[in-house]
Write an enzyme that holds these catalytic residues in place. Structure first.
Site, short mmCIF file in Angstrom:
data_model
loop_
_atom_site.label_atom_id
_atom_site.label_comp_id
_atom_site.label_asym_id
_atom_site.label_seq_id
_atom_site.Cartn_x
_atom_site.Cartn_y
_atom_site.Cartn_z
N HIS A 44 3.40 6.59 0.33
CA HIS A 44 4.67 7.28 0.01
C HIS A 44 4.77 7.74 -1.42
O HIS A 44 5.64 8.54 -1.77
CB HIS A 44 5.87 6.36 0.27
N ASP A 67 8.99 4.81 -3.94
CA ASP A 67 9.42 3.52 -3.37
C ASP A 67 9.68 2.46 -4.43
O ASP A 67 10.23 1.41 -4.13
CB ASP A 67 8.33 2.96 -2.43
N TYR A 112 0.37 2.72 14.91
CA TYR A 112 1.56 3.54 14.71
C TYR A 112 1.51 4.82 15.55
O TYR A 112 0.69 5.70 15.27
CB TYR A 112 1.70 3.91 13.22
N ARG A 115 8.77 -3.12 1.64
CA ARG A 115 9.99 -2.66 0.98
C ARG A 115 11.18 -3.58 1.16
O ARG A 115 11.96 -3.75 0.23
CB ARG A 115 10.32 -1.24 1.48
N ARG A 125 2.15 8.38 16.27
CA ARG A 125 2.52 9.49 15.39
C ARG A 125 1.94 10.81 15.93
O ARG A 125 0.95 10.80 16.64
CB ARG A 125 1.95 9.31 13.98
N TRP A 135 -2.93 -1.44 12.19
CA TRP A 135 -1.59 -0.87 12.11
C TRP A 135 -1.54 0.15 13.26
O TRP A 135 -2.19 1.20 13.20
CB TRP A 135 -1.42 -0.09 10.83
N ASP A 191 0.84 -1.20 0.00
CA ASP A 191 0.00 0.00 0.00
C ASP A 191 0.88 1.26 0.00
O ASP A 191 0.39 2.36 0.20
CB ASP A 191 -0.95 0.01 1.21
N GLY A 201 9.44 -1.36 7.44
CA GLY A 201 10.08 -0.05 7.42
C GLY A 201 10.98 0.11 6.21
O GLY A 201 10.98 -0.71 5.29
N LYS A 222 -0.23 -4.70 13.85
CA LYS A 222 1.02 -4.59 13.11
C LYS A 222 1.74 -3.40 13.72
O LYS A 222 1.22 -2.29 13.74
CB LYS A 222 0.67 -4.35 11.64
N ILE A 223 2.93 -3.67 14.26
CA ILE A 223 3.68 -2.61 14.92
C ILE A 223 5.12 -2.60 14.41
O ILE A 223 5.59 -3.59 13.86
CB ILE A 223 3.68 -2.74 16.47
P1 FBP Z 1 7.04 -1.59 4.75
O1 FBP Z 1 7.51 -2.95 5.16
O2 FBP Z 1 7.41 -1.26 3.33
O3 FBP Z 1 7.50 -0.53 5.73
O4 FBP Z 1 5.46 -1.64 4.81
C1 FBP Z 1 4.78 -1.63 6.02
C2 FBP Z 1 3.81 -0.47 6.08
O5 FBP Z 1 3.02 -0.54 7.24
C3 FBP Z 1 2.89 -0.39 4.88
O6 FBP Z 1 1.76 -1.18 5.02
C4 FBP Z 1 2.63 1.09 4.80
O7 FBP Z 1 2.44 1.53 3.51
C5 FBP Z 1 3.88 1.69 5.31
O8 FBP Z 1 4.52 0.75 6.12
C6 FBP Z 1 3.64 2.95 6.08
O9 FBP Z 1 4.86 3.53 6.33
P2 FBP Z 1 5.07 4.85 7.20
O10 FBP Z 1 3.74 5.31 7.70
O11 FBP Z 1 6.00 4.42 8.27
O12 FBP Z 1 5.71 5.81 6.26
#
Ligand code: FBP
Length: 257
Positions: free
Chosen positions: A25, A29, A140, A225, A142, A138, A20, A198, A171-172
């Site tokens: 991004h 990428d 995160y 990635r 932030r 997810w 995604d 990441g 997912k962390i």
């Molecule tokens: P990656 O392994 O490429 O980091 O993907 C994990 C992920 O959670 C993706 O699902 C999402 O697009 C991306 O990281 C979000 O990255 P960030 O918010 O850290 O820029």
């Protein structure tokens, strides 16, 4: 409520391929090969992933049913500045019609918009559970409130929030050491934990991180990635597989590369 984890897990473990990043991004990428979602779909199948993570637009045009589909229901670009908010872009019903076995949702814990994401999550969680579909959050940290804070403490908090809100899997990001990641996994309780990848790292570093997360109790990975930006994504997949499903060390897994 009986959730259907069919094929999303293999002996309780999982490897998901995340794709995604085009939304999160942009094409920065990608290269000429991995810019094509059809290539990623093939990679997911050849690599025997437990799931491919797509936004709805890609799922509509490229999902071929060869591996389980996880539809990411919300997202944002990185062009917008300020406190992050990930908007809902697809309904649970649409995701199911696209063939989703699970749905994904990002919550930016600590953002000024946290409450809105909590509210949105509450609805999708209820709708997904109504259809026995697992919800992957997810989680995160932030936003200004968490910037500069110790992620070894904040990530376990985000993990716990996943449990409190009713996620089935979280997912962390890796916290950087086994002890603090173990605490995050423990804080998540019965919620399964997978680790995000990441930015691409050196293979040895990345595989070491994966091995440490597994040691800390993660049930697997959901990365993008570090797999599809690697020069041979199938070899990288095989290396990860050794760690996730065969309990091998990073050194042993490196032999696959
Ligand atoms: P990656 O392994 O490429 O980091 O993907 C994990 C992920 O959670 C993706 O699902 C999402 O697009 C991306 O990281 C979000 O990255 P960030 O918010 O850290 O820029």
């Amino acid at each position: 409520m009986k959730l259907n984890w069919n094929k999303l897990l293999t002996n309780g473990k999982a490897m998901y391929l995340a794709y995604d990043q085009g939304l999160e991004h942009g094409p920065v990428d990608f290269n000429d090969v991995n810019v094509d979602p059809a290539y990623i779909m093939k990679l997911a199948k050849m690599g025997g992933y437990n799931g491919i993570i797509f936004q709805k637009g890609i799922a509509e045009k490229y999902y071929d049913k060869s591996v389980p589909l996880i539809v990411k229901l919300n997202g944002k670009t990185n062009l917008v500045k300020g406190e992050p908010y990930s908007t809902q872009l697809c309904s649970v019903q649409e995701a199911i019609e696209l063939g989703a076995s699970a749905v994904g949702y990002t919550i930016y814990v600590g953002s000024e918009h946290e409450a809105e994401m909590f509210k949105d999550f509450e609805k999708i969680q209820e709708q997904a559970h109504d259809k026995n579909i697992p919800v992957i959050a997810w989680m995160y940290p932030r936003g200004k409130a968490v910037e500069g804070k110790d992620m070894k403490k904040i990530i376990p908090y985000a993990a716990r929030v996943g449990l409190e809100l009713g996620a089935d899997m979280i997912k962390i990001n890796y916290t950087g050491d086994v002890e603090s990641f173990k605490w995050a996994v423990e804080a998540a309780g019965k919620v399964k934990t997978v680790v995000a990848g990441g930015v691409k790292e050196a293979p040895k570093e990345f595989l070491t991180d994966v091995a440490e997360c597994m040691k800390a109790g993660s049930i697997g990975i959901a990365v993008g990635r570090n797999v599809w930006q690697y020069k041979d994504p199938i070899k990288m997949t095989k290396a990860i597989r050794k760690i996730v499903f065969e309990n091998k060390t990073a050194e042993e897994a490196m032999k696959e590369l």
